[in-house]
Motif scaffolding. Structure first.
Motif, short mmCIF file in Angstrom:
data_model
loop_
_atom_site.label_atom_id
_atom_site.label_comp_id
_atom_site.label_asym_id
_atom_site.label_seq_id
_atom_site.Cartn_x
_atom_site.Cartn_y
_atom_site.Cartn_z
N ALA A 140 0.83 -1.20 0.00
CA ALA A 140 0.00 0.00 0.00
C ALA A 140 0.87 1.25 0.00
N GLY A 141 1.94 1.25 0.77
CA GLY A 141 2.85 2.39 0.77
C GLY A 141 3.52 2.59 -0.57
N LEU A 142 3.81 1.49 -1.27
CA LEU A 142 4.42 1.58 -2.60
C LEU A 142 3.45 2.21 -3.59
N VAL A 143 2.17 1.88 -3.47
CA VAL A 143 1.16 2.43 -4.37
C VAL A 143 0.91 3.91 -4.07
N VAL A 144 0.81 4.24 -2.79
CA VAL A 144 0.50 5.61 -2.38
C VAL A 144 1.65 6.56 -2.68
N SER A 145 2.87 6.14 -2.37
CA SER A 145 4.03 7.02 -2.56
C SER A 145 5.25 6.20 -3.00
N PRO A 146 5.39 5.95 -4.30
CA PRO A 146 6.54 5.16 -4.78
C PRO A 146 7.88 5.78 -4.39
N GLY A 147 7.95 7.11 -4.35
CA GLY A 147 9.21 7.77 -3.99
C GLY A 147 9.62 7.47 -2.57
N ALA A 148 8.66 7.46 -1.65
CA ALA A 148 8.96 7.16 -0.25
C ALA A 148 9.26 5.69 -0.04
N ALA A 149 8.63 4.82 -0.85
CA ALA A 149 8.82 3.38 -0.70
C ALA A 149 10.10 2.89 -1.35
N LEU A 150 10.64 3.66 -2.31
CA LEU A 150 11.88 3.29 -2.99
C LEU A 150 12.87 4.46 -2.90
N PRO A 151 13.30 4.80 -1.71
CA PRO A 151 14.12 6.02 -1.52
C PRO A 151 15.57 5.83 -1.98
N ASP A 152 16.19 6.93 -2.34
CA ASP A 152 17.59 6.90 -2.74
C ASP A 152 18.49 6.55 -1.56
N LEU A 153 18.02 6.86 -0.34
CA LEU A 153 18.80 6.57 0.86
C LEU A 153 19.15 5.09 0.95
N TYR A 154 18.25 4.23 0.47
CA TYR A 154 18.47 2.78 0.49
C TYR A 154 18.81 2.25 -0.90
N GLY A 155 19.27 3.11 -1.78
CA GLY A 155 19.66 2.68 -3.11
C GLY A 155 18.51 2.23 -3.97
N GLY A 156 17.32 2.79 -3.73
CA GLY A 156 16.15 2.41 -4.51
C GLY A 156 15.54 1.09 -4.10
N ARG A 157 15.95 0.55 -2.97
CA ARG A 157 15.37 -0.71 -2.48
C ARG A 157 14.06 -0.42 -1.74
N LEU A 158 13.17 -1.40 -1.74
CA LEU A 158 11.84 -1.22 -1.16
C LEU A 158 11.92 -1.13 0.36
N VAL A 159 11.23 -0.15 0.93
CA VAL A 159 11.13 0.02 2.38
C VAL A 159 9.65 0.19 2.74
N GLY A 160 9.38 0.19 4.03
CA GLY A 160 8.02 0.43 4.49
C GLY A 160 7.73 1.92 4.56
N ALA A 161 6.78 2.38 3.75
CA ALA A 161 6.46 3.80 3.72
C ALA A 161 5.34 4.16 4.70
N LEU A 162 4.58 3.16 5.16
CA LEU A 162 3.53 3.41 6.15
C LEU A 162 3.99 3.05 7.55
N TRP A 163 4.73 1.96 7.68
CA TRP A 163 5.34 1.55 8.94
C TRP A 163 6.83 1.39 8.66
N PRO A 164 7.72 1.91 9.53
CA PRO A 164 9.15 1.90 9.22
C PRO A 164 9.76 0.50 9.18
N LEU A 165 9.88 -0.04 7.99
CA LEU A 165 10.48 -1.35 7.78
C LEU A 165 11.63 -1.22 6.80
N THR A 166 12.73 -1.86 7.09
CA THR A 166 13.90 -1.83 6.22
C THR A 166 13.80 -2.91 5.15
#
Length: 416
Positions: A140-166
């Motif tokens: 759901a976080g990936l759908v709502v905000s792809p930029g937040a779910a695939l941040p440059d900070l993690y090299g474009g890897r998927l993270v939790g955008a609604l709940w902080p998951l690495t």
């Protein structure tokens, strides 16, 4: 995912809620930046509150504190000893004692739930459902905000955008439920549609995390688990054969793409040092220690050394619980693995082998075997799968409570 085709499930529904709360507790409080910033104090309140609620509900559903003998939970209980000794004697502070209390509540809840460990797949379904719900929030976080779910900070890897998951967390959850669902499908405990609903999106999320440890753990764990079923299951033999063929084709036809995915754009030097982990490991092992610190560690902490994550379960245990903790954690893996090898081939045994092997592989680059974590919950699930079946309760007895054993001579006389 539908219930098993055979057997009667006497596990109260509230037990599933308790298991779900344990999953929530082990999600952690540190991770990526979320769309809506969540204060760490709020996240810790939710996760710790879920553990207290889990213990209270487990005590409510098991007021007489009926438990089953479990070598796994017993070893975890013994692990509390070096944790407490190091946390108190080394003056580690309130944080270490808080983590000891959390571990004690976690273990206490497992003791209360052990009453319903009968070698069945009930807890497997709870495990899959809860972690699939967690992955749903990631999607759901990936759908709502792809930029937040695939941040440059993690090299474009998927993270939790609604709940902080690495990314490693998401990869771990996806890999575990994929493996368990595949095994349930082979064991005919779920249909293809239900399995596809779990497996397909989880594979996509796993690929987006670029998590090598989770991917290798999934592959090796499934190979070992399915291998344990090959001699007794035609479906396992067919799946194993097709998997080998598809893997060979993929290795030949997509070798460059697979190599690029595996390297994640890293240099050979960075890859060889395990993304910098090796430097932290060498510094930890070279640091001077007193005899007490060598035996019992420095107290439960945040699994870091010199401000950098340790990312190795064995070294994290060595740092926080000493060689005593390492011996107990090794005993957990050896005991669970030994029991799994001694059990006759079955779906429950295959699921346990998958979980044990996955945790053993992940322990090399992930911390968590010495404290309340998803890895200890995975191993608890394995212990429940390896538990001996509970004998049917006599008429009028409370479900889930083993009935009195009948002497074998009496059983024979009744049959004859």
């Amino acid at each position: 995912m539908r219930a098993p085709d055979t057997g009667t499930d006497h596990t109260p529904k509230i037990v599933g809620a308790v298991w779900g709360l344990l999953v929530l507790n082990t999600l952690g409080s540190a991770g990526a930046r979320t769309i809506v910033p969540l204060p760490r104090s709020l996240i810790q309140m939710v996760t710790m509150g879920s553990l207290v609620a889990a213990f209270a509900l487990a005590l409510l559903v098991n007021p007489r504190v009926r438990v089953r003998a479990s070598a796994y939970v017993l070893l975890l209980t013994l692990l509390l000893v070096p944790s407490l000794i190091s946390s108190v004697s080394q003056g580690a502070g309130f944080g270490a004692l808080f983590r000891c209390t959390r571990l004690a509540l976690f273990i206490g809840t497992l003791w209360l739930l052990s009453r319903w460990w009968d070698g069945g797949t009930t807890f497997v379904r709870h495990h899959i459902r809860m972690y699939f719900a967690v992955l749903t929030t990631v999607a759901a976080g990936l759908v709502v905000s792809p930029g937040a779910a695939l941040p440059d900070l993690y090299g474009g890897r998927l993270v939790g955008a609604l709940w902080p998951l690495t990314p490693p967390q998401i990869g771990q959850y996806a890999a575990v439920i994929i493996g368990l669902t595949v095994l349930l499908l082979l064991g005919r405990r779920t249909d293809r549609t239900g399995a596809a609903v779990v497996i397909v999106p989880s594979l996509v999320l796993l690929a987006l995390t670029h998590t090598r440890t989770a991917t290798l753990g999934l592959i090796i764990g499934l190979v070992l688990a399915i291998g344990s079923l090959v001699l007794t299951s035609a479906a396992a033999r067919r799946f194993f054969t097709w998997t080998v063929v598809c893997a060979a084709v993929a290795a030949v036809g997509f070798s460059s793409a697979l190599q690029a995915w595996f390297l994640r754009g890293q240099s050979q030097e960075n890859f060889a040092s395990l993304t910098g982990r090796a430097k932290v490991w060498h510094a930890l092992l070279a640091a001077p220690r007193t005899t007490t610190q060598y035996l019992f560690g420095t107290g439960l902490g945040d699994k870091s050394f010199g401000g950098l994550p340790i990312d190795n379960s064995w070294l994290a245990v060595y740092n926080e619980q000493g060689v005593t903790g390492i011996a107990l954690v090794a005993a957990i893996i050896v005991v669970l693995g030994g029991v799994a090898l001694l059990r006759p081939p079955s779906l429950s045994r295959a699921c346990a082998i998958f979980l044990i092997s996955y945790c053993a592989i992940a322990s090399y680059t992930e911390a968590g075997l010495g404290d309340a974590s998803p890895y200890l919950l995975h191993l608890a699930l394995a212990a429940s799968l390896l538990a001996a079946p509970v004998e049917p309760a006599p008429p009028g007895a409370e479900p889930g409570v083993p009935g009195p054993r009948v002497p074998r001579g009496v059983q024979r006389s009744e049959v004859t």
